[in-house]
Motif scaffolding. Structure first.
Motif, short mmCIF file in Angstrom:
data_model
loop_
_atom_site.label_atom_id
_atom_site.label_comp_id
_atom_site.label_asym_id
_atom_site.label_seq_id
_atom_site.Cartn_x
_atom_site.Cartn_y
_atom_site.Cartn_z
N LEU A 244 0.84 -1.19 0.00
CA LEU A 244 0.00 0.00 0.00
C LEU A 244 0.88 1.25 0.00
O LEU A 244 2.02 1.21 0.45
CB LEU A 244 -0.93 0.00 1.23
CG LEU A 244 -1.92 -1.17 1.29
CD1 LEU A 244 -2.75 -1.09 2.56
CD2 LEU A 244 -2.82 -1.21 0.08
N PRO A 245 0.36 2.37 -0.49
CA PRO A 245 1.17 3.59 -0.57
C PRO A 245 1.54 4.13 0.80
O PRO A 245 0.74 4.12 1.73
CB PRO A 245 0.27 4.57 -1.34
CG PRO A 245 -1.11 4.05 -1.15
CD PRO A 245 -0.99 2.56 -1.06
N LEU A 246 2.76 4.63 0.89
CA LEU A 246 3.25 5.19 2.15
C LEU A 246 2.93 6.66 2.32
O LEU A 246 2.95 7.18 3.44
CB LEU A 246 4.78 5.01 2.24
CG LEU A 246 5.29 3.60 2.50
CD1 LEU A 246 6.79 3.55 2.28
CD2 LEU A 246 4.95 3.16 3.92
N ASP A 247 2.66 7.35 1.21
CA ASP A 247 2.53 8.80 1.24
C ASP A 247 1.10 9.27 1.37
O ASP A 247 0.81 10.44 1.15
CB ASP A 247 3.16 9.41 -0.02
CG ASP A 247 2.56 8.82 -1.29
OD1 ASP A 247 1.83 7.82 -1.18
OD2 ASP A 247 2.83 9.36 -2.38
N GLU A 248 0.17 8.41 1.72
CA GLU A 248 -1.21 8.83 1.91
C GLU A 248 -1.84 8.02 3.02
O GLU A 248 -1.37 6.93 3.38
CB GLU A 248 -2.01 8.66 0.62
CG GLU A 248 -2.13 7.23 0.12
CD GLU A 248 -2.92 7.15 -1.17
OE1 GLU A 248 -3.91 6.41 -1.19
OE2 GLU A 248 -2.53 7.81 -2.15
N LYS A 249 -2.90 8.56 3.61
CA LYS A 249 -3.59 7.90 4.71
C LYS A 249 -4.53 6.83 4.17
O LYS A 249 -5.32 7.07 3.26
CB LYS A 249 -4.37 8.92 5.54
CG LYS A 249 -5.02 8.33 6.78
CD LYS A 249 -5.65 9.40 7.65
CE LYS A 249 -4.56 10.20 8.37
NZ LYS A 249 -5.14 11.12 9.37
N TRP A 250 -4.45 5.64 4.73
CA TRP A 250 -5.26 4.52 4.27
C TRP A 250 -6.69 4.64 4.80
O TRP A 250 -6.96 5.44 5.71
CB TRP A 250 -4.66 3.21 4.76
CG TRP A 250 -3.25 2.99 4.31
CD1 TRP A 250 -2.54 3.72 3.39
CD2 TRP A 250 -2.34 1.99 4.78
NE1 TRP A 250 -1.28 3.24 3.25
CE2 TRP A 250 -1.12 2.17 4.08
CE3 TRP A 250 -2.44 0.95 5.69
CZ2 TRP A 250 -0.02 1.35 4.30
CZ3 TRP A 250 -1.35 0.12 5.90
CH2 TRP A 250 -0.16 0.33 5.21
N PRO A 251 -7.61 3.84 4.28
CA PRO A 251 -8.98 3.83 4.83
C PRO A 251 -8.97 3.50 6.33
O PRO A 251 -8.11 2.76 6.81
CB PRO A 251 -9.68 2.74 4.02
CG PRO A 251 -8.94 2.70 2.73
CD PRO A 251 -7.52 3.02 3.06
N PHE A 252 -9.94 4.04 7.03
CA PHE A 252 -9.96 3.92 8.49
C PHE A 252 -9.98 2.46 8.95
O PHE A 252 -9.27 2.08 9.89
CB PHE A 252 -11.16 4.67 9.06
CG PHE A 252 -11.36 4.45 10.54
CD1 PHE A 252 -10.52 5.05 11.45
CD2 PHE A 252 -12.39 3.65 11.01
CE1 PHE A 252 -10.69 4.85 12.82
CE2 PHE A 252 -12.57 3.45 12.36
CZ PHE A 252 -11.73 4.05 13.27
N LEU A 253 -10.78 1.63 8.31
CA LEU A 253 -10.88 0.24 8.74
C LEU A 253 -9.57 -0.51 8.57
O LEU A 253 -9.26 -1.41 9.36
CB LEU A 253 -12.00 -0.47 7.96
CG LEU A 253 -13.42 0.00 8.26
CD1 LEU A 253 -14.43 -0.75 7.41
CD2 LEU A 253 -13.75 -0.17 9.74
N LEU A 254 -8.79 -0.16 7.55
CA LEU A 254 -7.47 -0.80 7.38
C LEU A 254 -6.50 -0.36 8.46
O LEU A 254 -5.56 -1.09 8.79
CB LEU A 254 -6.90 -0.46 6.00
CG LEU A 254 -7.36 -1.31 4.82
CD1 LEU A 254 -6.71 -0.84 3.53
CD2 LEU A 254 -7.04 -2.78 5.07
#
Length: 573
Positions: free
Chosen positions: A191-201
């Motif tokens: 998954l990308p490091l430079d953005e915030k992932w979905p909350f559930l993840l």
């Protein structure tokens, strides 16, 4: 279509340094597209004019550099340029079909992206990456969407994206830290490091530690309300017990509902947490919390507990124990000496809490059964962790709040044994004294616990302090001295202050700093480590004759000297 004769081929290449594959398509004179080693596909684009050229761009599925293939009219030399104009000459063939329309759509989607000159640590597939963790998996590594050419390429050529069970050793290789939640510098993630992932993840199973800390405090204040020499705190303690019980019940409902949504929408992330050597122990936490809430039930609600509650809460614990203890016993990649870590005490504590609740409902035989299971496995786990075996990779070299889990099992064991036999006898005292010694050995080194990154899993390390306070209260009821009374008050204040501080810190991280749930890197590691192929100069061949020439000359001089000495001896004779 006469002008099409001058347009011979269209190549699509990807830099092989990143371990990627390359596809090469041939455009025949009649406008058909052929892929080497595959069937022909009719081209949908009209190639007109000698001066018109076509370039295609294919993103690397394994995180490598990207390159463009450009080939003009007949008689001109084909050029292969990457995003910065470097020449790339090596190509690898990829057995797949790609139409010109697919190629041009990829160009349109990627034209705004500047190719990176360094190897990335995450796969640049935009937000489609998150779909690989969703439920309802199909025959593609992505979930919830129809497989296309790009996804098929990822499935066939990147084994790092396979959805099989991740070995326990892979977590040790890719992650570090006492909680195995920090990515090592040379590792890549999905998954990308430079953005915030979905909350559930980003919502971890360790969030149930909040409920552990609050519900154990409810039990503590219920016991404080029963102390005869603290009768002036009776009313206040019952009110605090009611408030903490309601707060912990609310927290359990919210966290359980949120994690249930994660199970529904991101089942792959839940599976990866279950295979995690540390986080698998937190799957005991929801059921331990339920038993804590039953034990700490305020007297104004009910004074008796139905045995059916024990059966409901203890059945999942027993099922998990059969699975995990069986892995410890049978050996293999998840043997105890390999995966043992302080968080493994949570699976042990479940036996003692279950024994305490069983004794409270009057089932003494069931209580003794689980108490004996807990003691046997705690002994093995304690010895394994205390020796710091070389194979126990999860045990940190420095002190960490996770070490407070060492005192959880003996404290709950002493209280459970008192409930089973009705008095704080020698067995209860033996377990209690072990816990107090471990507690003291950690408290005197409190300075070593500074400088650690806050984590929501720290809540799980507070309930052992509360368990030590409860055990001390029970011990002071048997050995009623000034020292035991003072020790009970001091330990209760320490545990309550710690929980209050963590509660305020959690609210600040959640509401002010918005950093309570950072990206959970532990669930996004690749199935296998990606070995980037870097160009390395071949070592120069060693000239053996040149290096052995001095030795040969010295040997010849030695032989000649021996022959001269022999000749002189014969001449004298």
């Amino acid at each position: 279509m006469d002008n099409n004769k001058n347009c011979k081929s269209l190549s699509i290449s990807i830099d092989p340094e990143g371990g990627s594959n390359c596809a090469e398509e041939r455009v025949a004179k009649n406008g058909e597209v052929r892929i080497e080693g595959g069937e022909k596909v009719c081209g949908s684009e009209d190639m007109r004019g000698n001066h018109n050229h076509t370039h295609t761009h294919t993103p690397s599925p394994c995180g490598g550099k990207e390159s463009f293939g450009i080939e003009k009219g007949k008689g001109e030399t084909g050029q292969r340029l990457n995003g910065k104009g470097r020449q790339r000459q090596k190509q690898k063939k990829l057995n797949r079909h790609m139409s010109l329309g697919t190629a041009f759509s990829i160009i349109k989607r990627e034209t705004d992206l500047e190719p990176s000159s360094s190897l990335p640590r995450s796969y640049s597939m935009s937000k489609e990456n998150y779909s690989m963790f969703r439920t309802h998996r199909q025959n593609s590594p992505m979930q919830g969407q129809t497989p296309n050419a790009q996804e098929s390429e990822l499935a066939d050529n990147c084994p790092q994206l396979s959805n099989g069970q991740i070995p326990a050793g892979r977590y040790f290789d890719a992650l570090k830290g006492p909680e195995l939640d920090v990515l090592k510098d040379y590792e890549d993630i999905l998954l990308p490091l430079d953005e915030k992932w979905p909350f559930l993840l980003r919502f971890p199973i360790g969030s149930f530690g909040i409920c552990l800390g609050l519900s154990s405090q409810a039990i503590l204040w219920k016991n404080l309300a029963k102390i005869p020499w603290l009768h002036f705190l009776h009313v206040a303690a019952l009110r605090i017990n009611m408030a903490l019980w309601c707060l912990s019940l609310t927290a359990l409902i919210v966290i359980l509902f949120t994690y249930t949504l994660k199970c529904i929408f991101y089942l792959e992330a839940v599976r990866r947490e279950y295979y995690h050597p540390v986080r698998v122990n937190f799957f005991f936490a929801p059921w331990i919390v339920c038993m804590f809430l039953t034990i700490g039930l305020p007297q104004s609600i009910s004074e008796e507990v139905h045995p059916a509650l024990w059966c409901i809460f203890m059945s999942p614990v027993f099922a998990l124990e059969l699975k995990i203890y069986g892995q410890w016993l049978s050996g293999g990649k998840r043997r105890l000496s390999k995966v043992a870590n302080p968080s493994s005490h949570l699976s042990i504590v479940g036996n003692f809490v279950g024994a305490l609740l069983a004794a409270q409902v009057g089932w003494k035989e069931h209580a003794m059964f689980f108490w004996s299971i807990g003691v046997s496995h705690y002994t093995v786990l304690f010895v394994t962790l205390y020796q710091r075996l070389p194979t126990s990779e999860a045990l940190p070299q420095e002190l960490h709040p996770v070490f407070f889990l060492f005192i959880a099992a003996p404290c709950t064991a002493s209280v459970a044994w008192e409930k089973i036999h009705g008095k704080f006898d020698s067995v209860s005292r033996l377990a209690y004294f072990i816990a107090i010694f471990l507690y003291a050995s950690l408290v005197v080194r409190v300075n070593f616990f500074r400088g650690f990154r806050f984590s929501v899993a720290w809540w799980a390390y507070t309930f052992p302090m509360t368990a030590a306070s409860i055990a001390t209260i029970r011990y002071s009821n048997t050995v009623d001295t000034t020292f035991t009374r003072g020790l009970a008050i001091v330990l209760s204040l320490i545990s309550s202050t710690t929980v209050s501080t963590l509660f305020v810190t959690t609210l600040l991280h959640a509401l002010v700093w918005h950093s309570l749930f950072p990206n959970d890197l532990a669930i996004a590691i690749t199935h296998k480590r990606i070995k980037h192929k870097n160009k390395k100069e071949k070592p120069a061949s060693i000239d053996l004759e040149h290096h052995t020439a001095p030795i040969k000359r010295s040997m010849e001089l030695l032989r000649s000297g021996i022959k001269k000495q022999q000749a002189r001896l014969f001449s004298w004779n």
